[in-house]
Design a protein around this motif. Sequence first.
Motif, PDB file in Angstrom:
ATOM      1  N   TRP A   1      73.649  60.397  31.010  1.00  0.00           N
ATOM      2  CA  TRP A   1      73.005  61.655  30.987  1.00  0.00           C
ATOM      3  C   TRP A   1      72.237  61.744  32.342  1.00  0.00           C
ATOM      4  O   TRP A   1      72.365  62.886  33.041  1.00  0.00           O
TER       5      TRP A   1
ATOM      6  N   LEU B   1      60.030  70.282  41.890  1.00  0.00           N
ATOM      7  CA  LEU B   1      59.632  69.104  41.449  1.00  0.00           C
ATOM      8  C   LEU B   1      58.266  68.875  41.868  1.00  0.00           C
ATOM      9  O   LEU B   1      57.208  68.530  41.270  1.00  0.00           O
TER      10      LEU B   1
ATOM     11  N   PHE C   1      55.224  63.836  37.641  1.00  0.00           N
ATOM     12  CA  PHE C   1      55.505  62.639  38.347  1.00  0.00           C
ATOM     13  C   PHE C   1      55.174  61.303  37.493  1.00  0.00           C
ATOM     14  O   PHE C   1      55.781  60.295  37.523  1.00  0.00           O
TER      15      PHE C   1
ATOM     16  N   MET D   1      56.854  61.606  33.454  1.00  0.00           N
ATOM     17  CA  MET D   1      58.486  61.958  33.073  1.00  0.00           C
ATOM     18  C   MET D   1      59.307  61.026  34.112  1.00  0.00           C
ATOM     19  O   MET D   1      58.795  60.753  35.247  1.00  0.00           O
TER      20      MET D   1
ATOM     21  N   TYR E   1      62.557  59.957  36.625  1.00  0.00           N
ATOM     22  CA  TYR E   1      63.089  60.764  37.742  1.00  0.00           C
ATOM     23  C   TYR E   1      64.061  61.781  37.302  1.00  0.00           C
ATOM     24  O   TYR E   1      63.989  63.048  37.592  1.00  0.00           O
ATOM     25  N   TYR E   2      65.065  61.468  36.569  1.00  0.00           N
ATOM     26  CA  TYR E   2      65.971  62.367  36.073  1.00  0.00           C
ATOM     27  C   TYR E   2      65.651  63.607  35.169  1.00  0.00           C
ATOM     28  O   TYR E   2      66.112  64.619  34.915  1.00  0.00           O
ATOM     29  N   GLU E   3      64.625  63.318  34.280  1.00  0.00           N
ATOM     30  CA  GLU E   3      63.924  64.247  33.650  1.00  0.00           C
ATOM     31  C   GLU E   3      63.388  65.149  34.451  1.00  0.00           C
ATOM     32  O   GLU E   3      63.517  66.500  34.189  1.00  0.00           O
TER      33      GLU E   3
ATOM     34  N   TRP F   1      64.365  65.831  37.322  1.00  0.00           N
ATOM     35  CA  TRP F   1      65.383  66.776  37.835  1.00  0.00           C
ATOM     36  C   TRP F   1      66.178  67.730  37.270  1.00  0.00           C
ATOM     37  O   TRP F   1      66.463  68.787  37.734  1.00  0.00           O
ATOM     38  N   ILE F   2      66.277  67.226  35.728  1.00  0.00           N
ATOM     39  CA  ILE F   2      66.946  68.090  35.025  1.00  0.00           C
ATOM     40  C   ILE F   2      65.937  69.637  34.689  1.00  0.00           C
ATOM     41  O   ILE F   2      66.448  70.737  34.529  1.00  0.00           O
ATOM     42  N   ALA F   3      64.583  69.270  34.755  1.00  0.00           N
ATOM     43  CA  ALA F   3      63.839  70.296  34.669  1.00  0.00           C
ATOM     44  C   ALA F   3      64.110  71.324  35.807  1.00  0.00           C
ATOM     45  O   ALA F   3      63.909  72.564  35.863  1.00  0.00           O
TER      46      ALA F   3
ATOM     47  N   VAL G   1      66.515  71.532  38.168  1.00  0.00           N
ATOM     48  CA  VAL G   1      67.849  72.069  38.253  1.00  0.00           C
ATOM     49  C   VAL G   1      68.020  73.323  37.307  1.00  0.00           C
ATOM     50  O   VAL G   1      68.295  74.474  37.939  1.00  0.00           O
TER      51      VAL G   1
END
Lengths: 113, 208
Positions: free
Chosen positions: A31, A57, A65, A68, A70-72, A74-76, A78
Amino acid sequence: MDKVETGRRWHDMGGDAAGPVPDAQHDFALWEKRVDALMVLCSGKGHFTVDGLRRVLEDMGEEAFETMTYYERWIASVSQNLVEAGVITQSELATRMEEVAARGPTYGEASGG
Amino acid sequence: MPHDHLSPSGHPYRPDQDHPLTYWQQMEIALRELLIEKGVTTAAEIQSQIEAMDARTPANGAAVVARAWTDPSFREALMADASEATRGMGFDIGPMRLIAVENTAEVHNMIVCTLCSCYPRNLLGLPPDWYKSRAYRSRTVREPRKVLAEFGVELPPGTTVRVHDSTADMRYIVIPARPAGTEGLDAAALAALVTRDSMIGTGLPRQP
């Protein structure tokens, strides 16, 4: 939280005191790779920029920071950028998220593999 | 801990598939499906982007370093314009500006992104978790020798340490100094000595 005394925002952390550099490493999950791919593809197609990614971010703040992954984050970011760009709406995303959760309790079941 | 989270081979199960679905994973699935339905992207395009990213490993950077060690005209081109020189080796560098910084007997270079996580991902793959940590981002520009010591790197006191702070548009790669005693090695054997951390500046190449 902004660093009032220096005029710097929370993410501008170069030079701050901090603990030892952590040596824990994880292999990226599927994911997470998908989030990375969506960022690269959507920015490559001109829907938003890397600066847009970072703005969200940074606006998410220091607590995000710390709590969450890193990719949590990022998806938020994006998702937020794509809503702002008019590619998706907030309600479409919310509705689909409910449908996804109803498919099953694990990532594999909810993503259909 | 009991070993009930380990597979028969003794490794943890893939955490993305068999753990409870998280809110953010739910968002990733939903967003991906919407983007495919709207024709913004396709499942195949996402898969091939993942494969392209998976294929980028520090071996790419190591090939660049080994060539710089063995091909003086390439080294000169690399130091002048690393984006162009590495594109010439067939690497997809994208629109970013890549700058090579070279370690010598006098100078040791390190890279960091104090603001976020910019990294020469086109040549090294995705950054390690520590590169994105508060500790590395905060301390590297202030006390690089202490950070290096945590990575097991002790430099002579006279060595100049230069720290380069990356941005989204401008990224660095460290060209480590060629180890002594490697005169007889070809580029492939030399590349095997070049570690990821030696190209970030938090490590040194392996000794032959």
